[in-house]
Scaffold this motif. Sequence first.
Motif, mmCIF file in Angstrom:
data_model
loop_
_atom_site.group_PDB
_atom_site.id
_atom_site.type_symbol
_atom_site.label_atom_id
_atom_site.label_comp_id
_atom_site.label_asym_id
_atom_site.label_seq_id
_atom_site.Cartn_x
_atom_site.Cartn_y
_atom_site.Cartn_z
ATOM 1 N N ASN A 144 0.819 -1.211 0.000
ATOM 2 C CA ASN A 144 0.000 0.000 0.000
ATOM 3 C C ASN A 144 0.851 1.257 0.000
ATOM 4 N N TYR A 145 0.521 2.179 -0.919
ATOM 5 C CA TYR A 145 1.121 3.502 -0.949
ATOM 6 C C TYR A 145 0.119 4.581 -0.558
ATOM 7 N N ALA A 146 -1.159 4.233 -0.448
ATOM 8 C CA ALA A 146 -2.210 5.228 -0.235
ATOM 9 C C ALA A 146 -2.138 5.812 1.171
ATOM 10 N N ASN A 147 -2.339 7.120 1.253
ATOM 11 C CA ASN A 147 -2.377 7.823 2.538
ATOM 12 C C ASN A 147 -3.817 7.992 3.028
ATOM 13 N N PRO A 148 -4.005 8.124 4.337
ATOM 14 C CA PRO A 148 -3.006 8.164 5.417
ATOM 15 C C PRO A 148 -2.446 6.769 5.712
ATOM 16 N N MET A 149 -1.171 6.608 5.460
ATOM 17 C CA MET A 149 -0.515 5.311 5.477
ATOM 18 C C MET A 149 -0.740 4.530 6.768
ATOM 19 N N THR A 150 -0.444 5.145 7.908
ATOM 20 C CA THR A 150 -0.488 4.415 9.177
ATOM 21 C C THR A 150 -1.887 3.906 9.470
ATOM 22 N N MET A 151 -2.881 4.778 9.375
ATOM 23 C CA MET A 151 -4.255 4.370 9.673
ATOM 24 C C MET A 151 -4.760 3.345 8.669
ATOM 25 N N ASN A 152 -4.433 3.527 7.397
ATOM 26 C CA ASN A 152 -4.885 2.576 6.381
ATOM 27 C C ASN A 152 -4.370 1.172 6.662
ATOM 28 N N CYS A 153 -3.072 1.074 6.931
ATOM 29 C CA CYS A 153 -2.483 -0.246 7.161
ATOM 30 C C CYS A 153 -2.995 -0.879 8.458
ATOM 31 N N MET A 154 -3.172 -0.066 9.497
ATOM 32 C CA MET A 154 -3.726 -0.599 10.743
ATOM 33 C C MET A 154 -5.128 -1.159 10.524
ATOM 34 N N ALA A 155 -5.945 -0.417 9.790
ATOM 35 C CA ALA A 155 -7.332 -0.833 9.574
ATOM 36 C C ALA A 155 -7.418 -2.087 8.720
ATOM 37 N N ILE A 156 -6.637 -2.173 7.655
ATOM 38 C CA ILE A 156 -6.669 -3.346 6.778
ATOM 39 C C ILE A 156 -6.317 -4.602 7.563
ATOM 40 N N ARG A 157 -5.258 -4.540 8.327
ATOM 41 C CA ARG A 157 -4.835 -5.717 9.088
ATOM 42 C C ARG A 157 -5.880 -6.104 10.130
ATOM 43 N N ARG A 158 -6.422 -5.113 10.812
ATOM 44 C CA ARG A 158 -7.385 -5.406 11.871
ATOM 45 C C ARG A 158 -8.685 -5.971 11.311
ATOM 46 N N GLU A 159 -9.178 -5.384 10.246
ATOM 47 C CA GLU A 159 -10.499 -5.739 9.730
ATOM 48 C C GLU A 159 -10.479 -6.994 8.869
ATOM 49 N N THR A 160 -9.384 -7.232 8.134
ATOM 50 C CA THR A 160 -9.370 -8.335 7.167
ATOM 51 C C THR A 160 -8.336 -9.410 7.463
ATOM 52 N N GLY A 161 -7.324 -9.080 8.258
ATOM 53 C CA GLY A 161 -6.255 -10.038 8.513
ATOM 54 C C GLY A 161 -5.244 -10.143 7.385
ATOM 55 N N VAL A 162 -5.424 -9.372 6.325
ATOM 56 C CA VAL A 162 -4.476 -9.414 5.203
ATOM 57 C C VAL A 162 -3.204 -8.666 5.609
ATOM 58 N N PRO A 163 -2.035 -9.295 5.482
ATOM 59 C CA PRO A 163 -0.780 -8.681 5.967
ATOM 60 C C PRO A 163 -0.221 -7.642 4.998
ATOM 61 N N VAL A 164 -0.870 -6.503 4.914
ATOM 62 C CA VAL A 164 -0.442 -5.442 4.010
ATOM 63 C C VAL A 164 0.867 -4.819 4.479
ATOM 64 N N ILE A 165 1.696 -4.415 3.516
ATOM 65 C CA ILE A 165 2.948 -3.721 3.799
ATOM 66 C C ILE A 165 2.838 -2.309 3.239
ATOM 67 N N GLY A 166 3.121 -1.308 4.050
ATOM 68 C CA GLY A 166 3.060 0.073 3.605
ATOM 69 C C GLY A 166 4.421 0.562 3.134
ATOM 70 N N LEU A 167 4.435 1.243 1.988
ATOM 71 C CA LEU A 167 5.683 1.770 1.435
ATOM 72 C C LEU A 167 5.566 3.268 1.200
ATOM 73 N N CYS A 168 6.661 3.981 1.457
ATOM 74 C CA CYS A 168 6.721 5.429 1.259
ATOM 75 C C CYS A 168 8.167 5.786 0.951
ATOM 76 N N HIS A 169 8.380 6.799 0.117
ATOM 77 C CA HIS A 169 9.753 7.179 -0.214
ATOM 78 C C HIS A 169 10.283 8.277 0.701
#
Length: 433
Positions: A144-169
């Motif tokens: 995932n590159y979409a912002n807001p990065m921290t909240m997005n990744c926290m929500a995806i993992r919590r709600e779906t269990g999918v182990p998303v990795i967040g990337l930013c330059h």
Amino acid sequence: MRRKIVLVGAGSAVFTKGLLLDIIERRDEQWSVGLVDTDPVALDVIDKLSRKMVEQKGADIELSASVDRRDILPGADYVVSTIGVGGRRAWEQDVFIPRKYGVYQPVGDTVGPGGLSRAMRMIPQLCDIARDIKIICPDALFLNYANPMTMNCMAIRRETGVPVIGLCHGVNNGLGRISRFMGLRKEDISFTACGLNHMVFLYQMRKDAKDLFPYFVEMLDKVPVEERQIGPLTENFVRENHSYVVSDDRHYSEFVPETTLRGAYRGGELGVKYYSFEGTIREGDEEFEEHRRYAYSAEALPESFFERESGEHEQLMDIIGAMIYDRPGIFYVNLPNCGAVAGLPDETVVERPALISGSGIQPLQLPDFPVTLLPRLARFATIYEMAVRAALEGDRGLLLGAMCEASAISDKETVRKMMEELLAAQKEYLPQF
């Protein structure tokens, strides 16, 4: 073996162009690239543009495109999200509405009222994408590159269990900025950084085993203010904390809410006099129009179009290559804390170094993280926790609490009024509310 990468939010043309250029350069590999965007106009532009790029460079890349990701996800090895629900027009409301209440944000995609508003419409859509990945291509790596990065990744993992990795330059960009400032090669600097996305602290910096921060401060004392390209908040932070905020003031200022009030930043307004938000939006609109002209033109793309540019796509193919070819490397990723920084909740997504190789992604623990920096992270970890729950549950009370903590407006009823106006403006994207 042909591998498949799917870009969800491919209408983010600058990212897609940059990634496609990276893939085109990998002449010894075979790739299938799937383009997905719910905006048919944006999708048609990037599809036509991508086909011109591939044809003109003679690259062995198979392209497919659809407004329905379920048409494209089957067989994916990698799924990359760059979505922006509502596009730039919705993003404008995240910034313009808080301005009416005296809150000025230069970006509004990470924290503060604008970032929290964005999270409310991004999280449901990203969770839906993750659910589809879980069913259609469960072995795919979700990035995932979409912002807001921290909240997005926290929500995806919590709600779906999918182990998303967040990337930013951000870390790479920040290191490049200060290495140029100090007149050093980026490759010669040894460093360690950690924090919350867009508030990441580079707290160790050495060359030839020698601490570089004294030299950094010496350069700050020597170089005239107008030539530093380092904001005053960040400069003060370096002097006081022996650490550098890699995003500099454009993002870091939103983590210092009092600076977002009218006239509070260098006597002017963030997003207006400094770090023009309208300028950012205008550049995005102009880039899209340029890509539209190129896409529908009968002429070949100019060679200048293929020149490499810095952008969010950086390092993605290097990360994938490290896993495919088992070439170990250190990269900065956004993953759950899990004890990496003592004192932060395990579920808080933290941006930190990870060893990436054929064994996968192995995040590093950071027992030396300065305890003096922890209170800043802990405060926003709490705000993010409230906001994630608000987005998943449609809870106005939690969202109000997060907005009160993330802004410098002292009157709760004023914050409530601002929140309701934001929710009303984004209503079509907020089914949970």
